[in-house]
Design a protein around this motif. Sequence first.
Motif, short mmCIF file in Angstrom:
data_model
loop_
_atom_site.label_atom_id
_atom_site.label_comp_id
_atom_site.label_asym_id
_atom_site.label_seq_id
_atom_site.Cartn_x
_atom_site.Cartn_y
_atom_site.Cartn_z
N PRO A 48 0.82 -1.22 0.00
CA PRO A 48 0.00 0.00 0.00
C PRO A 48 0.85 1.27 0.00
CG PRO A 48 -0.97 -1.61 1.47
CD PRO A 48 0.36 -2.19 1.02
N GLU A 49 1.99 1.23 0.66
CA GLU A 49 2.84 2.43 0.70
C GLU A 49 3.51 2.72 -0.64
OE1 GLU A 49 3.01 -0.23 2.74
OE2 GLU A 49 5.09 -0.77 3.23
N ASP A 50 3.39 1.81 -1.61
CA ASP A 50 3.90 2.08 -2.96
C ASP A 50 2.91 2.90 -3.77
OD1 ASP A 50 5.18 -1.26 -3.02
OD2 ASP A 50 6.32 0.58 -2.69
N SER A 51 1.76 3.16 -3.24
CA SER A 51 0.74 3.94 -3.95
C SER A 51 1.22 5.37 -4.13
CB SER A 51 -0.58 3.93 -3.16
OG SER A 51 -1.08 2.63 -3.03
N ASP A 52 1.36 5.78 -5.39
CA ASP A 52 1.84 7.11 -5.71
C ASP A 52 1.60 7.35 -7.19
OD1 ASP A 52 4.73 7.22 -3.53
OD2 ASP A 52 2.92 8.47 -3.47
N VAL A 53 1.91 8.54 -7.63
CA VAL A 53 2.02 8.81 -9.07
C VAL A 53 3.48 8.57 -9.45
CG1 VAL A 53 1.77 10.48 -10.92
CG2 VAL A 53 0.13 10.47 -9.02
N TYR A 54 3.69 7.75 -10.45
CA TYR A 54 5.03 7.40 -10.90
C TYR A 54 5.36 8.17 -12.18
CZ TYR A 54 5.39 3.72 -7.44
OH TYR A 54 5.48 3.03 -6.25
N TYR A 55 6.53 8.78 -12.17
CA TYR A 55 6.96 9.61 -13.29
C TYR A 55 8.22 9.03 -13.93
CZ TYR A 55 3.90 13.18 -11.31
OH TYR A 55 2.81 13.87 -10.82
N CYS A 56 8.24 9.06 -15.23
CA CYS A 56 9.43 8.67 -15.97
C CYS A 56 10.29 9.90 -16.21
CB CYS A 56 9.01 8.05 -17.30
SG CYS A 56 10.39 7.54 -18.34
N ASN A 57 11.58 9.71 -16.10
CA ASN A 57 12.54 10.78 -16.28
C ASN A 57 13.62 10.30 -17.24
OD1 ASN A 57 15.48 11.49 -15.28
ND2 ASN A 57 14.23 13.26 -14.77
N ALA A 58 14.07 11.19 -18.11
CA ALA A 58 15.18 10.86 -19.01
C ALA A 58 16.16 12.02 -19.04
CB ALA A 58 14.65 10.57 -20.41
N LEU A 59 17.43 11.66 -19.12
CA LEU A 59 18.48 12.66 -19.24
C LEU A 59 19.10 12.56 -20.63
CD1 LEU A 59 20.35 12.31 -15.82
CD2 LEU A 59 18.60 13.97 -16.45
N THR A 60 19.30 13.69 -21.26
CA THR A 60 19.97 13.71 -22.55
C THR A 60 21.20 14.59 -22.45
OG1 THR A 60 18.63 15.57 -23.33
CG2 THR A 60 17.86 13.35 -23.87
N MET A 61 22.18 14.25 -23.27
CA MET A 61 23.41 15.03 -23.33
C MET A 61 23.57 15.54 -24.75
SD MET A 61 24.90 15.28 -20.41
CE MET A 61 26.57 15.67 -20.86
N GLY A 62 23.36 16.82 -24.92
CA GLY A 62 23.58 17.45 -26.21
C GLY A 62 24.61 18.55 -25.98
N ALA A 63 24.15 19.77 -26.07
CA ALA A 63 25.01 20.89 -25.73
C ALA A 63 25.23 20.92 -24.22
CB ALA A 63 24.37 22.21 -26.19
N GLY A 64 24.34 20.32 -23.51
CA GLY A 64 24.43 20.22 -22.06
C GLY A 64 23.44 19.16 -21.61
N GLN A 65 23.43 18.89 -20.31
CA GLN A 65 22.49 17.88 -19.81
C GLN A 65 21.11 18.50 -19.66
OE1 GLN A 65 23.63 14.80 -16.81
NE2 GLN A 65 22.14 15.86 -15.54
N VAL A 66 20.11 17.79 -20.20
CA VAL A 66 18.73 18.23 -20.11
C VAL A 66 17.90 17.12 -19.50
CG1 VAL A 66 16.71 19.06 -21.39
CG2 VAL A 66 19.01 19.72 -22.13
#
Length: 122
Positions: free
Chosen positions: A91-109
Motif C-alpha cells: 500500500p505504501e507504494d501507492s503514488d504517481v510514478y513519473y518517468c525521467n530521461a536525461l539527454t546530453m547534447g550541448a548540455g544535460q537536459v
Amino acid sequence: QVHLVESGGGQVRSGESLRLSCAASGRAFDITSFGWYRQAPGKERELVASINVRDYAHYADFVKGRFTISTDKSTDINKKTAFLQMNALRPEDSDVYYCNALTMGAGQVEWWGQGTRVTVST
C-alpha cells in the motif's frame, strides 16, 4: 526534444505486480539514462530506480528486491522504452510514478513524463 509517455499504472492488491512502461520519442538517441520517480501529495518527488546506457541500475532501498528497471533494445534510434517491473507491491507504494530521461547534447537536459498512478490496496 524528447517526449515521454508512461503507461501501465492501475489499481492492484497488496502482493500483486504491475509493469510500468515509458515510451520515449523524439531525440531518444540522446538519452543517457532513464529514471522512475514517485510522488505522493504534499511530498517531494523521490527516485525509485534509474538505469544508464551501460545498463547500470540503481534502486532506492525501499524497492530493492521487489522492483526491476530495464530498457528495450530497439533498433529504432528515435525510440526507446524503459520499464519498471514492480512485484510484491505494498500500500505504501501507492503514488504517481513519473518517468525521467536525461539527454546530453550541448548540455544535460532533464525530461519528464506526465505520470501514471499506482494504487495498492490491502
